[in-house]
Design a protein around this motif. Structure first.
Motif, PDB file in Angstrom:
ATOM      1  N   TYR A  77       0.830  -1.203   0.000  1.00 36.84           N
ATOM      2  CA  TYR A  77       0.000   0.000   0.000  1.00 36.84           C
ATOM      3  C   TYR A  77       0.866   1.256   0.000  1.00 36.84           C
ATOM      4  N   ILE A  78       1.924   1.256   0.792  1.00 37.90           N
ATOM      5  CA  ILE A  78       2.817   2.413   0.856  1.00 37.90           C
ATOM      6  C   ILE A  78       3.432   2.685  -0.516  1.00 37.90           C
ATOM      7  N   ALA A  79       3.882   1.620  -1.185  1.00 39.71           N
ATOM      8  CA  ALA A  79       4.491   1.790  -2.502  1.00 39.71           C
ATOM      9  C   ALA A  79       3.481   2.334  -3.513  1.00 39.71           C
ATOM     10  N   LEU A  80       2.249   1.832  -3.464  1.00 43.31           N
ATOM     11  CA  LEU A  80       1.220   2.293  -4.397  1.00 43.31           C
ATOM     12  C   LEU A  80       0.874   3.761  -4.162  1.00 43.31           C
ATOM     13  N   MET A  81       0.742   4.162  -2.905  1.00 43.68           N
ATOM     14  CA  MET A  81       0.373   5.537  -2.597  1.00 43.68           C
ATOM     15  C   MET A  81       1.502   6.517  -2.919  1.00 43.68           C
ATOM     16  N   GLN A  82       2.740   6.104  -2.695  1.00 45.01           N
ATOM     17  CA  GLN A  82       3.855   6.998  -2.982  1.00 45.01           C
ATOM     18  C   GLN A  82       4.101   7.116  -4.480  1.00 45.01           C
ATOM     19  N   ARG A  83       3.663   6.123  -5.247  1.00 43.31           N
ATOM     20  CA  ARG A  83       3.784   6.199  -6.700  1.00 43.31           C
ATOM     21  C   ARG A  83       2.731   7.132  -7.285  1.00 43.31           C
ATOM     22  N   ASP A  84       1.551   7.163  -6.676  1.00 46.32           N
ATOM     23  CA  ASP A  84       0.457   8.007  -7.162  1.00 46.32           C
ATOM     24  C   ASP A  84      -0.223   8.650  -5.954  1.00 46.32           C
ATOM     25  N   PRO A  85       0.379   9.716  -5.374  1.00 44.61           N
ATOM     26  CA  PRO A  85      -0.085  10.254  -4.094  1.00 44.61           C
ATOM     27  C   PRO A  85      -1.256  11.229  -4.182  1.00 44.61           C
ATOM     28  N   GLU A  86      -1.636  11.657  -5.387  1.00 49.94           N
ATOM     29  CA  GLU A  86      -2.596  12.748  -5.498  1.00 49.94           C
ATOM     30  C   GLU A  86      -3.936  12.434  -4.847  1.00 49.94           C
ATOM     31  N   ARG A  87      -4.461  11.227  -5.088  1.00 49.69           N
ATOM     32  CA  ARG A  87      -5.783  10.893  -4.557  1.00 49.69           C
ATOM     33  C   ARG A  87      -5.794  10.853  -3.037  1.00 49.69           C
ATOM     34  N   ARG A  88      -4.769  10.254  -2.452  1.00 45.11           N
ATOM     35  CA  ARG A  88      -4.712  10.190  -0.995  1.00 45.11           C
ATOM     36  C   ARG A  88      -4.567  11.581  -0.400  1.00 45.11           C
ATOM     37  N   GLU A  89      -3.722  12.413  -0.985  1.00 50.84           N
ATOM     38  CA  GLU A  89      -3.521  13.749  -0.445  1.00 50.84           C
ATOM     39  C   GLU A  89      -4.779  14.605  -0.591  1.00 50.84           C
ATOM     40  N   GLU A  90      -5.558  14.340  -1.634  1.00 51.83           N
ATOM     41  CA  GLU A  90      -6.834  15.038  -1.781  1.00 51.83           C
ATOM     42  C   GLU A  90      -7.787  14.683  -0.634  1.00 51.83           C
ATOM     43  N   LEU A  91      -7.825  13.396  -0.282  1.00 55.50           N
ATOM     44  CA  LEU A  91      -8.717  12.953   0.789  1.00 55.50           C
ATOM     45  C   LEU A  91      -8.223  13.424   2.156  1.00 55.50           C
ATOM     46  N   THR A  92      -6.920  13.369   2.384  1.00 54.56           N
ATOM     47  CA  THR A  92      -6.402  13.816   3.681  1.00 54.56           C
ATOM     48  C   THR A  92      -6.572  15.325   3.854  1.00 54.56           C
ATOM     49  N   LYS A  93      -6.412  16.074   2.771  1.00 54.14           N
ATOM     50  CA  LYS A  93      -6.618  17.520   2.854  1.00 54.14           C
ATOM     51  C   LYS A  93      -8.072  17.831   3.198  1.00 54.14           C
ATOM     52  N   TRP A  94      -8.997  17.121   2.575  1.00 55.15           N
ATOM     53  CA  TRP A  94     -10.412  17.329   2.897  1.00 55.15           C
ATOM     54  C   TRP A  94     -10.697  16.958   4.348  1.00 55.15           C
ATOM     55  N   SER A  95     -10.111  15.865   4.809  1.00 54.37           N
ATOM     56  CA  SER A  95     -10.285  15.459   6.202  1.00 54.37           C
ATOM     57  C   SER A  95      -9.767  16.531   7.158  1.00 54.37           C
ATOM     58  N   LEU A  96      -8.601  17.107   6.843  1.00 61.71           N
ATOM     59  CA  LEU A  96      -8.042  18.167   7.687  1.00 61.71           C
ATOM     60  C   LEU A  96      -8.950  19.389   7.699  1.00 61.71           C
ATOM     61  N   GLU A  97      -9.481  19.762   6.544  1.00 59.62           N
ATOM     62  CA  GLU A  97     -10.381  20.917   6.472  1.00 59.62           C
ATOM     63  C   GLU A  97     -11.632  20.699   7.319  1.00 59.62           C
ATOM     64  N   VAL A  98     -12.197  19.505   7.243  1.00 66.43           N
ATOM     65  CA  VAL A  98     -13.394  19.204   8.029  1.00 66.43           C
ATOM     66  C   VAL A  98     -13.079  19.268   9.521  1.00 66.43           C
ATOM     67  N   CYS A  99     -11.972  18.652   9.933  1.00 70.42           N
ATOM     68  CA  CYS A  99     -11.613  18.637  11.353  1.00 70.42           C
ATOM     69  C   CYS A  99     -11.357  20.046  11.877  1.00 70.42           C
ATOM     70  N   CYS A 100     -10.713  20.892  11.067  1.00 74.98           N
ATOM     71  CA  CYS A 100     -10.443  22.267  11.491  1.00 74.98           C
ATOM     72  C   CYS A 100     -11.726  23.095  11.521  1.00 74.98           C
ATOM     73  N   ASP A 101     -12.534  22.982  10.468  1.00 75.25           N
ATOM     74  CA  ASP A 101     -13.758  23.783  10.384  1.00 75.25           C
ATOM     75  C   ASP A 101     -14.742  23.431  11.483  1.00 75.25           C
ATOM     76  N   ARG A 102     -14.787  22.160  11.868  1.00 76.65           N
ATOM     77  CA  ARG A 102     -15.748  21.712  12.890  1.00 76.65           C
ATOM     78  C   ARG A 102     -15.161  21.747  14.291  1.00 76.65           C
ATOM     79  N   GLY A 103     -13.941  22.226  14.451  1.00 75.57           N
ATOM     80  CA  GLY A 103     -13.349  22.360  15.782  1.00 75.57           C
ATOM     81  C   GLY A 103     -13.079  21.042  16.465  1.00 75.57           C
ATOM     82  N   CYS A 104     -12.676  20.023  15.700  1.00 75.08           N
ATOM     83  CA  CYS A 104     -12.393  18.716  16.291  1.00 75.08           C
ATOM     84  C   CYS A 104     -11.112  18.761  17.127  1.00 75.08           C
ATOM     85  N   ASP A 105     -10.996  17.832  18.025  1.00 77.99           N
ATOM     86  CA  ASP A 105      -9.776  17.682  18.811  1.00 77.99           C
ATOM     87  C   ASP A 105      -8.608  17.387  17.877  1.00 77.99           C
ATOM     88  N   GLU A 106      -7.394  17.822  18.267  1.00 77.67           N
ATOM     89  CA  GLU A 106      -6.241  17.645  17.385  1.00 77.67           C
ATOM     90  C   GLU A 106      -5.900  16.182  17.139  1.00 77.67           C
TER      91      GLU A 106
END
Length: 319
Positions: A70-99
């Motif tokens: 999985y690590i090799a696959l994600m590092q070869r094509d990281p765009e999709r994962r980084e898109e999802l993690t960025k959205w997750s970070l935005e949601v957690c920040c906007d909703r005031g979630c615990d760090e």
């Protein structure tokens, strides 16, 4: 009496907290707006910190690492994962979630995808379900399914979200309390504080050190280049970079602190230094990306060899 372990909670509002016990600390979300009623958290207990706890976390962290494939696959094509993690970070920040919610939710997502090696029909539903599970594990008042559906512009229904939650839990066999870099940070901060030899004049506030370390950890969690790096090493390298960016002390003192962090995480100081420099390099690049389009004079241009600063607010970084 029949007892079910499935998550079948309703969306009914929880009771309001009328009074705040002053023996506990208020949880104040660093970003976004607070949700619902007053949230309480027990104060830091020094008796459950230190070397013994760090050793236990080190023994457990390998159990929650994603597979090498999985690590090799994600590092070869990281765009999709980084898109999802960025959205997750935005949601957690906007909703005031615990760090702690964001890194745990990404850990759950990586472990699920590591086991399945395929994205579901709705990747954002998967990401939202991981946020929901992480919020339930770490917060007194968890984020609601309706809130997550709204954050995704209703691309899925609450019923879809709960079904995805069940799929994740079944895939991970309910082993969801993963070890993340956030689990190491308070123990590392406490240990670094003990090793400052009483030089209070040159000590930076621990709250600022923790804030900057949290920011760098979030950046590493978003970046697929750090997939496969143990959480302890990410936490130690982030704190080492934060110390370098904040401290006004001499190189010898910083070198001693780096050696102490490496010792606590059972890694070589050279390895810790390498990852610290990698974090600073990624930080400079993301700050530069965030400043693109902004007119800058020659005196304001960032020097390539300049030590990376560590902004307090995550919004200063282009994730």
């Amino acid at each position: 009496m029949s007892v079910s372990l499935w998550c079948e909670e309703t969306e009914e509002a929880h009771g309001q907290v009328e009074e705040v016990d002053h023996d506990y600390e208020d949880r104040s979300p660093g970003k976004g707006q607070a949700r619902g009623s007053a949230q309480l958290r027990a104060p830091w207990d020094p008796t459950v910190s230190g070397h013994r706890v760090i050793q236990r976390l080190l023994q457990m962290e390998e159990r929650y690492m994603p597979s090498n494939l999985y690590i090799a696959l994600m590092q070869r094509d990281p765009e999709r994962r980084e898109e999802l993690t960025k959205w997750s970070l935005e949601v957690c920040c906007d909703r005031g979630c615990d760090e702690a919610v964001f890194p745990l939710s990404v850990s759950l997502m990586d472990r699920f995808l590591s086991a399945s090696l395929s994205l579901p029909v709705s990747p954002y539903c998967l990401t939202a379900a991981c946020i929901l599970i992480a919020s339930k594990l770490t917060e007194c008042e968890n984020i609601t399914a309706d809130t997550l559906c709204a954050a995704a512009e209703y691309s899925f229904l609450p019923s879809n979200l709960r079904e995805m939650e069940r799929v994740i839990l079944a895939t991970l066999r309910w082993d969801t309390a993963a070890v993340t870099p956030q689990d190491f940070l308070p123990h590392l901060v406490a240990t670094v504080d003990e090793r400052k030899d009483g030089d209070t004049d040159s000590q930076e506030p621990l709250s600022a050190l923790r804030r900057h370390s949290d920011t760098l950890v979030a950046m590493c969690v978003c970046d697929s280049g750090f997939l496969g790096v143990p959480p302890s090493l990410i936490a130690a390298a982030s704190m080492n970079s934060a110390l370098r960016g904040l401290s006004t002390q001499g190189p010898s003192v910083l070198a001693h602190m780096s050696e102490r962090l490496a010792e606590l995480c059972q890694t070589d100081p050279v390895v810790l230094q390498c990852y610290s420099e990698m974090i600073e390099s990624v930080l400079r690049q993301r700050l530069r990306n965030g400043l693109q389009g902004t007119p800058m004079g020659k005196d304001e241009e960032m020097d390539e060899n300049e030590r990376a600063g560590t902004p307090t607010d995550m919004r200063d970084i282009d994730f």
